[in-house]
Motif scaffolding. Structure first.
Motif, PDB file in Angstrom:
ATOM      1  N   SER A  54       0.810  -1.221   0.000  1.00 38.34           N
ATOM      2  CA  SER A  54       0.000   0.000   0.000  1.00 38.34           C
ATOM      3  C   SER A  54       0.845   1.274   0.000  1.00 38.34           C
ATOM      4  O   SER A  54       0.391   2.317  -0.444  1.00 38.34           O
ATOM      5  CB  SER A  54      -0.940   0.008   1.205  1.00 38.34           C
ATOM      6  OG  SER A  54      -0.206   0.105   2.402  1.00 38.34           O
ATOM      7  N   ASN A  57       5.737  -0.027  -4.072  1.00 37.00           N
ATOM      8  CA  ASN A  57       5.296  -0.611  -5.336  1.00 37.00           C
ATOM      9  C   ASN A  57       5.287  -2.143  -5.284  1.00 37.00           C
ATOM     10  O   ASN A  57       5.700  -2.752  -4.302  1.00 37.00           O
ATOM     11  CB  ASN A  57       6.165  -0.113  -6.497  1.00 37.00           C
ATOM     12  CG  ASN A  57       7.619  -0.494  -6.348  1.00 37.00           C
ATOM     13  OD1 ASN A  57       7.974  -1.406  -5.625  1.00 37.00           O
ATOM     14  ND2 ASN A  57       8.471   0.228  -7.043  1.00 37.00           N
ATOM     15  N   ASN A  58       4.826  -2.726  -6.362  1.00 32.50           N
ATOM     16  CA  ASN A  58       4.671  -4.177  -6.454  1.00 32.50           C
ATOM     17  C   ASN A  58       6.003  -4.909  -6.326  1.00 32.50           C
ATOM     18  O   ASN A  58       6.082  -5.937  -5.668  1.00 32.50           O
ATOM     19  CB  ASN A  58       3.989  -4.509  -7.787  1.00 32.50           C
ATOM     20  CG  ASN A  58       3.556  -5.955  -7.863  1.00 32.50           C
ATOM     21  OD1 ASN A  58       3.361  -6.611  -6.853  1.00 32.50           O
ATOM     22  ND2 ASN A  58       3.387  -6.439  -9.073  1.00 32.50           N
ATOM     23  N   LYS A 106      -1.871  -7.759  -8.044  1.00 33.51           N
ATOM     24  CA  LYS A 106      -2.757  -7.091  -9.000  1.00 33.51           C
ATOM     25  C   LYS A 106      -4.206  -7.180  -8.528  1.00 33.51           C
ATOM     26  O   LYS A 106      -4.958  -6.210  -8.632  1.00 33.51           O
ATOM     27  CB  LYS A 106      -2.599  -7.695 -10.392  1.00 33.51           C
ATOM     28  CG  LYS A 106      -1.283  -7.347 -11.033  1.00 33.51           C
ATOM     29  CD  LYS A 106      -1.147  -7.945 -12.401  1.00 33.51           C
ATOM     30  CE  LYS A 106       0.233  -7.614 -12.964  1.00 33.51           C
ATOM     31  NZ  LYS A 106       0.416  -8.163 -14.296  1.00 33.51           N
ATOM     32  N   GLU A 109      -4.531  -4.749  -5.494  1.00 35.07           N
ATOM     33  CA  GLU A 109      -4.564  -3.348  -5.915  1.00 35.07           C
ATOM     34  C   GLU A 109      -5.895  -2.982  -6.559  1.00 35.07           C
ATOM     35  O   GLU A 109      -6.404  -1.884  -6.353  1.00 35.07           O
ATOM     36  CB  GLU A 109      -3.413  -3.057  -6.873  1.00 35.07           C
ATOM     37  CG  GLU A 109      -2.070  -2.992  -6.179  1.00 35.07           C
ATOM     38  CD  GLU A 109      -0.921  -2.731  -7.137  1.00 35.07           C
ATOM     39  OE1 GLU A 109      -1.044  -3.070  -8.345  1.00 35.07           O
ATOM     40  OE2 GLU A 109       0.087  -2.198  -6.675  1.00 35.07           O
ATOM     41  N   LYS A 110      -6.458  -3.898  -7.321  1.00 28.71           N
ATOM     42  CA  LYS A 110      -7.708  -3.604  -8.011  1.00 28.71           C
ATOM     43  C   LYS A 110      -8.919  -3.708  -7.085  1.00 28.71           C
ATOM     44  O   LYS A 110      -9.795  -2.843  -7.111  1.00 28.71           O
ATOM     45  CB  LYS A 110      -7.889  -4.567  -9.185  1.00 28.71           C
ATOM     46  CG  LYS A 110      -9.148  -4.333  -9.972  1.00 28.71           C
ATOM     47  CD  LYS A 110      -9.270  -5.298 -11.119  1.00 28.71           C
ATOM     48  CE  LYS A 110     -10.582  -5.061 -11.849  1.00 28.71           C
ATOM     49  NZ  LYS A 110     -10.839  -6.104 -12.828  1.00 28.71           N
ATOM     50  N   TYR A 113      -7.555  -2.063  -2.746  1.00 27.08           N
ATOM     51  CA  TYR A 113      -7.131  -0.665  -2.709  1.00 27.08           C
ATOM     52  C   TYR A 113      -7.764   0.187  -3.801  1.00 27.08           C
ATOM     53  O   TYR A 113      -7.624   1.399  -3.786  1.00 27.08           O
ATOM     54  CB  TYR A 113      -5.597  -0.566  -2.825  1.00 27.08           C
ATOM     55  CG  TYR A 113      -4.889  -1.229  -1.683  1.00 27.08           C
ATOM     56  CD1 TYR A 113      -5.246  -0.989  -0.378  1.00 27.08           C
ATOM     57  CD2 TYR A 113      -3.852  -2.108  -1.919  1.00 27.08           C
ATOM     58  CE1 TYR A 113      -4.599  -1.594   0.670  1.00 27.08           C
ATOM     59  CE2 TYR A 113      -3.185  -2.726  -0.879  1.00 27.08           C
ATOM     60  CZ  TYR A 113      -3.567  -2.463   0.419  1.00 27.08           C
ATOM     61  OH  TYR A 113      -2.936  -3.075   1.442  1.00 27.08           O
ATOM     62  N   HIS A 114      -8.419  -0.431  -4.767  1.00 20.21           N
ATOM     63  CA  HIS A 114      -9.076   0.246  -5.878  1.00 20.21           C
ATOM     64  C   HIS A 114      -8.137   1.165  -6.647  1.00 20.21           C
ATOM     65  O   HIS A 114      -8.506   2.253  -7.065  1.00 20.21           O
ATOM     66  CB  HIS A 114     -10.310   1.020  -5.393  1.00 20.21           C
ATOM     67  CG  HIS A 114     -11.305   0.151  -4.726  1.00 20.21           C
ATOM     68  ND1 HIS A 114     -12.035  -0.792  -5.418  1.00 20.21           N
ATOM     69  CD2 HIS A 114     -11.692   0.049  -3.431  1.00 20.21           C
ATOM     70  CE1 HIS A 114     -12.828  -1.433  -4.586  1.00 20.21           C
ATOM     71  NE2 HIS A 114     -12.626  -0.952  -3.354  1.00 20.21           N
ATOM     72  N   LYS A 115      -6.896   0.702  -6.816  1.00 23.80           N
ATOM     73  CA  LYS A 115      -5.944   1.456  -7.646  1.00 23.80           C
ATOM     74  C   LYS A 115      -6.169   1.042  -9.082  1.00 23.80           C
ATOM     75  O   LYS A 115      -6.345  -0.121  -9.395  1.00 23.80           O
ATOM     76  CB  LYS A 115      -4.495   1.123  -7.253  1.00 23.80           C
ATOM     77  CG  LYS A 115      -4.076   1.654  -5.928  1.00 23.80           C
ATOM     78  CD  LYS A 115      -2.608   1.325  -5.675  1.00 23.80           C
ATOM     79  CE  LYS A 115      -2.145   1.783  -4.340  1.00 23.80           C
ATOM     80  NZ  LYS A 115      -0.748   1.391  -4.094  1.00 23.80           N
ATOM     81  N   THR A 116      -6.098   1.999  -9.949  1.00 25.75           N
ATOM     82  CA  THR A 116      -6.191   1.703 -11.373  1.00 25.75           C
ATOM     83  C   THR A 116      -4.919   2.169 -12.041  1.00 25.75           C
ATOM     84  O   THR A 116      -4.367   3.199 -11.695  1.00 25.75           O
ATOM     85  CB  THR A 116      -7.401   2.394 -12.025  1.00 25.75           C
ATOM     86  OG1 THR A 116      -7.314   3.789 -11.786  1.00 25.75           O
ATOM     87  CG2 THR A 116      -8.706   1.867 -11.480  1.00 25.75           C
ATOM     88  N   THR A 117      -4.468   1.389 -12.985  1.00 25.89           N
ATOM     89  CA  THR A 117      -3.293   1.780 -13.744  1.00 25.89           C
ATOM     90  C   THR A 117      -3.741   2.246 -15.111  1.00 25.89           C
ATOM     91  O   THR A 117      -4.593   1.644 -15.738  1.00 25.89           O
ATOM     92  CB  THR A 117      -2.313   0.599 -13.887  1.00 25.89           C
ATOM     93  OG1 THR A 117      -3.012  -0.499 -14.480  1.00 25.89           O
ATOM     94  CG2 THR A 117      -1.777   0.178 -12.539  1.00 25.89           C
ATOM     95  N   TYR A 118      -3.178   3.340 -15.529  1.00 26.93           N
ATOM     96  CA  TYR A 118      -3.524   3.909 -16.826  1.00 26.93           C
ATOM     97  C   TYR A 118      -2.373   3.679 -17.791  1.00 26.93           C
ATOM     98  O   TYR A 118      -1.243   3.937 -17.484  1.00 26.93           O
ATOM     99  CB  TYR A 118      -3.811   5.401 -16.692  1.00 26.93           C
ATOM    100  CG  TYR A 118      -4.930   5.675 -15.727  1.00 26.93           C
ATOM    101  CD1 TYR A 118      -6.247   5.487 -16.115  1.00 26.93           C
ATOM    102  CD2 TYR A 118      -4.669   6.114 -14.427  1.00 26.93           C
ATOM    103  CE1 TYR A 118      -7.287   5.720 -15.229  1.00 26.93           C
ATOM    104  CE2 TYR A 118      -5.700   6.353 -13.540  1.00 26.93           C
ATOM    105  CZ  TYR A 118      -7.004   6.148 -13.955  1.00 26.93           C
ATOM    106  OH  TYR A 118      -8.019   6.387 -13.077  1.00 26.93           O
TER     107      TYR A 118
END
Length: 119
Positions: A54, A57-58, A106, A109-110, A113-118
């Motif tokens: 959190s 990074n990964n 992955k 995070e999705k 944590y509801h992180k999105t990668t653009y």
């Protein structure tokens, strides 16, 4: 609830990998490996996925998970004196767990944590 589902997914992944590796290369029984899986799942989720993933990074989270998994699995040699988890079997299990963590992170995070990668 999101953490409970993620923890169950992680536990299933860890248990399958450790059962395959440790049943093949050690004299540990199912229940011994089950308790190793519980310990590894809980501690790597708390430290690697909640704290490290959190805030960093990964890649760092995967390295931390591999190192912590290796340490925890190998430390069980000192709990059960009649078993021997070799360095190679411990390393193989930790590396396979690291590969699984790539996909698990992955998911976390999705969905947690509801992180999105653009792109």
């Amino acid at each position: 609830m999101k953490h409970a589902i993620a923890l169950l997914i992680k536990f299933a992944m860890v248990t399958v990998i450790l059962e395959i590796i440790l049943l093949t290369f050690t004299n540990l029984e199912f229940w011994n490996i089950f308790w190793i899986s519980v310990t590894v799942s809980l501690l790597t989720y708390l430290l690697g996925d909640i704290i490290i993933l959190s805030s960093t990074n990964n890649t760092l989270a995967i390295i931390a998970d591999i190192g912590l998994s290796f340490f925890l699995i190998y430390m069980f040699n000192y709990i059960w004196f009649d078993s021997e988890v070799t360095f190679v079997s411990c390393l193989a299990a930790s590396i396979l767990l690291g590969i699984g963590e790539q996909f698990f992170h992955k998911y976390v995070e999705k969905n947690v944590y509801h992180k999105t990668t653009y792109a």
